[in-house]
Design an enzyme around this catalytic site. Structure first.
Site: not given
Ligand code: F6R
Length: 592
Positions: A2, A28, A74, A98-99, A465, A469, A472, A488, A587
């Site tokens: 946010c 954000r 968000w 925000n929070g 990684e 990538k 997402e 396994h 982000k």
């Protein structure tokens, strides 16, 4: 998560500051956006589902007002709808947040008993209703905010308007970032400095459990003893240049293109004077144990960091996800260093771990990109990754700078040596990769229902990684496994044509990984081999192959990840995905 913006000052600027600020803060969160401003004494609210530009379409005539606040969301509580979008309003107050308010449900029940009716599913609406409730009793805005903070549990950065004071923005903060930008007879409130950098580079940091009032000619900030605290005005040294696309189709592409130079600059700053470079770092010789704590890609960088630090410094390293570390048993030792890795320097879980281990008295080192961020300010030592402003939600250049920072620590505190020629060679190899596109692999993977990445040790960290990538930004289901672990359980998922991307660059264990690749191939996998040129033999049985040209072993991870980042980008592009702002993400993850 946010973004918050606020402006108090000149009538003809409020609209542009709010809208530009929201656009800058969109990274954000971008599921809805809204603004509140004074239309004479009354608060007007505009909010819209979707990105900031959808909000602009609601503004029918220019807004002329001295004071306003804005928010890009968000979602944490309730779906991304207009009703759940901020600002929220009760009585004379409008508020953006925000929070996460953790005791919102309990407070909501009590407020409902007192007659409050709620129109949204958000925790934020509960906060503004409670603020109104206090104000009805004491008619004092600052006192009501103080009372509110005493009752709230959780994290918040608030910007608040009150109809009884149309020339001020009120603020409060706990655990979510908030700054006040200082101008000439105008003030700004924002989640971060870059949001207002085109207006001013002077700013004040609001600390946890501080609240106050922002007017065009002054700021008054108070602590929970209700005493006014004096605040230092800081100057932000960065520029907005890196926040432009510079002709590239996406920020992610532009940021990948910057990777060779980010590394070149990092290595140069080290080489210029290694002693000066390590002057502000802790003395690694005094530690017997290291914990690396981070989230997401920063955690993957930490996995490679572990390999560097263990192999070259000989110190045992444990790498943990911050969201797990903060709730596990902490074994405090005076000879343990805790390294926190974060691009934004604001990630809630990483920040919480930092505070936690500091309470235990352990030394902390932050590897951070955003200068002056919370993690950078609080840690005992800071190593800036200096990758420049990163806008795309999917990190690329900041990740690679984190990996390089671990390598530089290993070089600075051990006898390991790296030749300048090796670094120059890496630069060339990276540049070559940034020009390459693997259209056949892109076609093959774009419609896959699931994709596996495998590798061992450093190659496993790279596989993780690369898999993150890909998923997402392209929304393809993929997962990374330690190559030896497949049999396994996971190997049961391999069928005729299942894509397996195998990373093989570590000569010490290459043979073992190759055996694992043969096992999946024997079960019908479509194998894409990412292999270093030193290890490349006749692997004709593989379906596709990307060869990493010769680079020094120390630098290998910094070369290998590039084609994999590019592959993720090209697949997302082929699928028409929103590359810079993928679904459901933000982000800076400032909630737990
Ligand atoms: C993935 C990505 C995230 C971040 C994670 C930690 O591309 O960017 O996984 O790495 O959210 O963020 P920072 O590094 O800001 O703490």
């Amino acid at each position: 998560m946010c973004g918050i913006i606020g402006y108090v000052g000149k009538k003809d600027k409020t609209q542009s500051v709010l809208m530009d600020g929201l656009t800058n803060l969109e990274y954000r969160g971008y599921d809805s956006a809204g603004i509140a401003y004074f239309d004479s004494q009354n608060i007007e609210i505009l909010k819209q589902k979707g990105k900031v530009h959808t909000l602009s379409s609601l503004i029918e005539k220019p807004i002329s007002t001295c004071c306003g606040i804005g928010h890009t969301r968000w979602a944490t509580h309730g779906k991304p709808t207009i009703l759940n979008a901020h600002p929220h309003q009760h009585g004379k107050f409008a508020l953006v947040h925000n929070g996460i308010i953790e005791n919102a449900d309990v407070l909501k029940t009590k407020l409902s008993e007192e007659g409050y009716q709620f129109y949204s599913d958000t925790d934020t609406e509960v906060a503004v209703a409670l603020l109104d409730c206090f104000y009805q009793r004491n008619h004092d805005i600052l006192l009501s905010i103080y009372e509110l903070m005493k009752r709230l549990e959780g994290s918040y950065a608030f910007a608040i308007l009150c109809e009884d004071d149309p020339d001020s923005i009120y603020i409060a903060k706990n655990e979510s970032p908030l700054i006040v930008g200082v101008g000439n007879l105008e003030m700004y409130v924002a989640s971060d400095v870059p949001a207002i950098l085109q207006e001013t580079s002077k700013y004040i940091i609001i600390e946890d459990m501080e609240y106050g009032k922002v007017e065009k000619d002054g700021v008054h900030i108070y602590n929970m003893e209700q005493e006014e605290v004096s605040k230092e005005i800081l100057t932000f040294e960065g520029t907005m240049d890196s926040a432009k696309k510079n002709g590239y189709a996406h920020f992610m592409l532009k940021e990948m293109m910057e990777e060779p130079d980010v590394l070149k600059n990092l290595f140069q700053s080290y080489w210029k004077d290694p002693d000066a470079w390590k002057k502000n770092l802790p003395d690694f010789e005094k530690y017997r144990e290291i914990d690396i704590v981070a989230c997401g890609s920063a955690y993957h960088a930490g996995m490679i960091g572990k390999c560097y630090l263990e192999n070259y410094l000989g110190i045992p390293v444990a790498v943990s996800l911050a969201s797990e570390y903060r709730y596990q048993s902490i074994f405090s030792r005076q000879d343990k260093l805790v390294i926190l890795v974060s691009q934004s320097g604001e990630t809630a879980d990483t920040l919480a771990c930092l505070k936690l281990v500091q309470d235990y008295g352990m030394d902390t080192l932050a590897i951070v990109n955003v200068v002056g961020s919370s993690i950078a300010r609080i840690a005992d030592y800071v190593l800036y990754t200096n990758a420049g402003y990163e806008i795309a939600v999917a990190t690329t250049k900041a990740y690679i700078a984190q990996v390089a920072s671990f390598l530089l620590i290993a070089l600075a505190f051990s006898k390991t040596h790296l030749e300048l020629e090796d670094v120059k060679n890496l630069y060339v190899v990276q540049k070559q990769f940034l020009e390459k596109h693997y259209s056949e692999i892109v076609n093959q993977l774009s419609d896959a229902s699931r994709i596996f990445f495998i590798g061992r040790q450093v190659d496993y960290a790279i596989a993780m990684e690369a898999s993150l990538k890909l998923k997402e930004i392209s929304y393809l289901m993929s997962d990374a496994y330690a190559a030896g672990e497949l049999k396994h359980g996971t190997i049961s998922l391999i069928q005729e044509g299942t894509p397996v991307i195998a990373v093989v660059t570590d000569p010490n264990i290459a043979e073992k990984t190759i055996s694992n690749i043969k096992e999946v191939k024997a079960r019908g996998a479509y194998v894409i081999l990412i292999i270093s040129s030193q290890l490349d033999e006749s692997f004709d049985w593989c379906d596709q192959k990307i060869v990493i040209p010769k680079v020094s072993t120390l630098l290998m991870p910094l070369a290998t990840i590039l084609p994999l980042q590019m592959l993720a980008y090209d697949i997302a592009l082929a699928k028409g995905c929103d590359i810079d702002q993928p679904r459901n993400l933000a982000k800076s993850v400032t909630v737990e």
